[in-house]
Write an enzyme that holds these catalytic residues in place. Structure first.
Site, PDB file in Angstrom:
ATOM      1  N   ALA A  86       5.190  -2.767   2.023  1.00 31.50           N
ATOM      2  CA  ALA A  86       6.169  -3.067   0.975  1.00 31.50           C
ATOM      3  C   ALA A  86       7.563  -2.630   1.423  1.00 31.50           C
ATOM      4  O   ALA A  86       8.573  -3.217   1.028  1.00 31.50           O
ATOM      5  CB  ALA A  86       5.788  -2.379  -0.325  1.00 31.50           C
ATOM      6  N   THR A  87       7.622  -1.601   2.231  1.00 30.77           N
ATOM      7  CA  THR A  87       8.920  -1.157   2.771  1.00 30.77           C
ATOM      8  C   THR A  87       9.583  -2.312   3.514  1.00 30.77           C
ATOM      9  O   THR A  87      10.762  -2.612   3.309  1.00 30.77           O
ATOM     10  CB  THR A  87       8.707   0.040   3.726  1.00 30.77           C
ATOM     11  OG1 THR A  87       8.177   1.128   2.963  1.00 30.77           O
ATOM     12  CG2 THR A  87       9.984   0.459   4.405  1.00 30.77           C
ATOM     13  N   ASN A 170       6.930   4.604  -9.068  1.00 33.68           N
ATOM     14  CA  ASN A 170       5.873   5.286  -8.300  1.00 33.68           C
ATOM     15  C   ASN A 170       5.732   6.764  -8.647  1.00 33.68           C
ATOM     16  O   ASN A 170       4.686   7.347  -8.450  1.00 33.68           O
ATOM     17  CB  ASN A 170       6.099   5.129  -6.791  1.00 33.68           C
ATOM     18  CG  ASN A 170       7.510   5.414  -6.365  1.00 33.68           C
ATOM     19  OD1 ASN A 170       8.451   4.815  -6.875  1.00 33.68           O
ATOM     20  ND2 ASN A 170       7.680   6.330  -5.437  1.00 33.68           N
ATOM     21  N   GLN A 198       3.479  -0.697  -7.146  1.00 28.66           N
ATOM     22  CA  GLN A 198       2.659   0.141  -8.034  1.00 28.66           C
ATOM     23  C   GLN A 198       2.133  -0.644  -9.231  1.00 28.66           C
ATOM     24  O   GLN A 198       1.411  -0.082 -10.050  1.00 28.66           O
ATOM     25  CB  GLN A 198       3.454   1.358  -8.523  1.00 28.66           C
ATOM     26  CG  GLN A 198       3.881   2.322  -7.438  1.00 28.66           C
ATOM     27  CD  GLN A 198       2.727   3.120  -6.834  1.00 28.66           C
ATOM     28  OE1 GLN A 198       1.591   3.093  -7.314  1.00 28.66           O
ATOM     29  NE2 GLN A 198       3.003   3.851  -5.757  1.00 28.66           N
ATOM     30  N   SER A 218       1.853  -4.212  -1.365  1.00 26.10           N
ATOM     31  CA  SER A 218       1.297  -3.487  -0.221  1.00 26.10           C
ATOM     32  C   SER A 218      -0.195  -3.255  -0.446  1.00 26.10           C
ATOM     33  O   SER A 218      -0.593  -2.785  -1.518  1.00 26.10           O
ATOM     34  CB  SER A 218       2.028  -2.147  -0.115  1.00 26.10           C
ATOM     35  OG  SER A 218       1.574  -1.428   0.992  1.00 26.10           O
ATOM     36  N   HIS A 220      -2.394  -1.109   0.752  1.00 24.95           N
ATOM     37  CA  HIS A 220      -3.028   0.210   0.686  1.00 24.95           C
ATOM     38  C   HIS A 220      -2.920   0.878  -0.674  1.00 24.95           C
ATOM     39  O   HIS A 220      -3.517   1.922  -0.907  1.00 24.95           O
ATOM     40  CB  HIS A 220      -2.502   1.133   1.798  1.00 24.95           C
ATOM     41  CG  HIS A 220      -1.132   1.714   1.584  1.00 24.95           C
ATOM     42  ND1 HIS A 220      -0.951   2.965   1.069  1.00 24.95           N
ATOM     43  CD2 HIS A 220       0.104   1.225   1.834  1.00 24.95           C
ATOM     44  CE1 HIS A 220       0.360   3.236   1.015  1.00 24.95           C
ATOM     45  NE2 HIS A 220       1.016   2.189   1.483  1.00 24.95           N
ATOM     46  N   THR A 259       2.679 -10.595  16.200  1.00 23.45           N
ATOM     47  CA  THR A 259       1.264 -10.965  16.107  1.00 23.45           C
ATOM     48  C   THR A 259       0.669 -10.393  14.832  1.00 23.45           C
ATOM     49  O   THR A 259       0.873  -9.222  14.506  1.00 23.45           O
ATOM     50  CB  THR A 259       0.505 -10.440  17.343  1.00 23.45           C
ATOM     51  OG1 THR A 259       1.109 -11.039  18.493  1.00 23.45           O
ATOM     52  CG2 THR A 259      -0.965 -10.790  17.289  1.00 23.45           C
ATOM     53  N   CYS A 345       6.361   9.740  -0.612  1.00 23.60           N
ATOM     54  CA  CYS A 345       7.181   9.415   0.542  1.00 23.60           C
ATOM     55  C   CYS A 345       8.255  10.460   0.781  1.00 23.60           C
ATOM     56  O   CYS A 345       8.818  10.545   1.847  1.00 23.60           O
ATOM     57  CB  CYS A 345       7.808   8.046   0.371  1.00 23.60           C
ATOM     58  SG  CYS A 345       6.600   6.798   0.005  1.00 23.60           S
TER      59      CYS A 345
HETATM   60  N1  PMP Z   1       7.615   0.704  -3.290  1.00 26.27           N
HETATM   61  C1  PMP Z   1       6.922   1.550  -4.074  1.00 26.27           C
HETATM   62  C2  PMP Z   1       7.147   1.510  -5.541  1.00 26.27           C
HETATM   63  C3  PMP Z   1       6.004   2.440  -3.519  1.00 26.27           C
HETATM   64  O1  PMP Z   1       5.320   3.269  -4.304  1.00 26.27           O
HETATM   65  C4  PMP Z   1       5.829   2.444  -2.117  1.00 26.27           C
HETATM   66  C5  PMP Z   1       4.868   3.407  -1.463  1.00 26.27           C
HETATM   67  N2  PMP Z   1       5.066   4.757  -1.792  1.00 26.27           N
HETATM   68  C6  PMP Z   1       6.562   1.535  -1.355  1.00 26.27           C
HETATM   69  C7  PMP Z   1       7.443   0.680  -1.970  1.00 26.27           C
HETATM   70  C8  PMP Z   1       6.405   1.465   0.126  1.00 26.27           C
HETATM   71  O2  PMP Z   1       5.176   0.883   0.415  1.00 26.27           O
HETATM   72  P1  PMP Z   1       4.561   0.914   1.883  1.00 26.27           P
HETATM   73  O3  PMP Z   1       3.797   2.183   1.961  1.00 26.27           O
HETATM   74  O4  PMP Z   1       3.683  -0.292   1.934  1.00 26.27           O
HETATM   75  O5  PMP Z   1       5.669   0.840   2.828  1.00 26.27           O
END
Ligand code: PMP
Length: 399
Positions: A86-87, A170, A198, A218, A220, A259, A345
């Site tokens: 997601a980043t 988050n 989230q 994302s 995970h 890839t 994070c």
């Molecule tokens: N956006 C939100 C709201 C998140 O909670 C997170 C993960 N903490 C991210 C973006 C980033 O996701 P990723 O771990 O896939 O980079």
């Protein structure tokens, strides 16, 4: 497509304590893991290898996963581009749009709107865009951590090109008024992006019906593997155009080179299907468990405070403050609990998180604050044990 049953297998890990950090990441569902495994070994091909069956098998698997993800969010398969996270998706929106706009009108002013309680990938990305000449408004939030529609409406300028709001926060779990915001953006012909990292698998999402133009997710965070994310890019009404963020071999129709991470993408597809098939049940169950947790905490620890909105919140999140008790002072007693004392994070740094600051919390209160997040393998028994551990860790004069 065969139906996948919701996992009834035990949590992948249990021995090492009680995991309450599902907002940071989730364990991979055993069914997801089983589906991924062949793509590390017998189907290891590169989906871009169009000349042999190893490549075809990988390509077919990616396309199947794309359909599974698309179907989960109410999009067309062609509107889903796989990324690493997601980043990356969030950064791509900011800078992919910026370069496209500059190509179209090199000297035109560009205004972006976001909020002050976004994830770091959006906040820092937007700050970097400011350095490149973009005017950015970081909207303030109400005491629950939600953007008010009035604030958003007032921030719009003639040259606003993008509104980007986090759907579910988050840290504190509050839900933003995404449907109303998307509607307003449409009326004003502004592109609307949401960071749904989230909110995916926590509430029903249909990007087409909800008028969302761009959406980051994302794997995970919903029982898929790390290293797979996606960006939904609307193809019609409007047809959204972004320049690539990553250039190279032209994968993903030239939009995102590199890839493809086939096993992770396969996992994201299956995780999407699993969540889709049981969304209503799972959300209802999570809400019940979360409410039970909060009820038990309030009984065991008088004075405990809930941060974020009391009802408009993630079904899996509780963010609480123990007034007068620094979490640092009870760490050794709650070591068995996998909770978060800041956004996952940003943990490790002692500065107060922008989210807690955004809802008006003082640095002292922030030190007494932590996040609990539950998930697919949380049980009532886990909750009972967690409440006992927490209340047992608090000096009796405070109870
Ligand atoms: N956006 C939100 C709201 C998140 O909670 C997170 C993960 N903490 C991210 C973006 C980033 O996701 P990723 O771990 O896939 O980079």
């Amino acid at each position: 497509m065969e139906m996948i049953q919701l996992s009834t297998t035990p949590a992948p890990t249990t021995d090492s304590g009680l995991y309450f950090d599902y907002n940071a990441t989730t364990p991979v569902d055993p069914q997801v893991y089983a589906a991924m495994e062949p793509y590390f070994r017998q189907h290891f091909g590169n989906p871009a290898s169009a000349a042999h069956h190893w490549g075809w098998a990988a390509e077919n698997a990616v396309q199947k996963a794309r359909m599974q993800v698309a179907s989960f969010i109410g999009a067309k398969a062609s509107e889903v581009t796989f990324t690493s996270s997601a980043t990356e998706s969030n950064n791509w929106v900011i800078f992919g749009l910026l370069t496209k706009l500059r190509e179209q009108n090199p000297n035109g002013p560009i205004h972006y709107i976001t909020s002050c309680i976004e994830h770091g990938s959006m906040l820092k990305g937007m700050q970097a865009a400011q350095k490149q000449g973009v005017e950015v408004d970081f909207l303030p939030v109400n005491k629950y951590g939600q953007v008010e529609m009035e604030t958003l409406r007032n921030a719009i300028k003639p040259h606003t090109k993008l509104i980007s709001l986090i759907w579910i926060n988050n840290e504190i779990g509050s839900i933003n008024p995404i449907l109303e915001a998307a509607k307003l953006a449409k009326e004003k012909q502004i592109l609307f992006h949401t960071d749904a990292t989230q909110s995916i698998a926590k509430l029903p999402i249909n990007v087409t019906e909800m008028g969302i133009d761009l959406m980051s997710i994302s794997a995970h965070k919903y029982y898929g593997p790390k290293g797979a994310g996606a960006l939904f890019i609307r193809s019609k009404d409007p047809q959204v155009q972004l320049d690539p963020l990553i250039y190279g071999g032209g994968q993903e129709k030239g939009l995102r080179s590199g890839t493809l991470n086939v096993p992770a993408i396969v996992g994201m597809g299956v995780a999407s299907e699993l969540c889709k098939n049981n969304l209503a049940n799972e959300c209802a169950h999570m809400t019940e468990l979360r409410n039970l947790f909060w009820q038990k905490l309030q009984t065991a620890i008088p004075g405990i405070r809930l941060n974020g909105h009391p009802t408009e919140r993630s079904p899996v999140n509780l963010n609480v403050t123990l007034p007068g008790i620094k979490i640092e002072s009870i760490t050794s007693k709650i070591q068995k609990l996998g909770i978060s004392t800041g956004s996952a994070c940003s943990s490790g740094s002692m500065t107060i998180s922008t989210v807690l600051k955004g809802i008006g919390m003082s640095p002292e209160e922030a030190q007494c604050t932590f996040r609990i997040s539950i998930g697919r393998w949380t049980t009532e028994n886990d909750i009972q044990r967690a409440v006992e551990i927490l209340s047992g860790a608090i000096p009796s004069k405070n109870i």
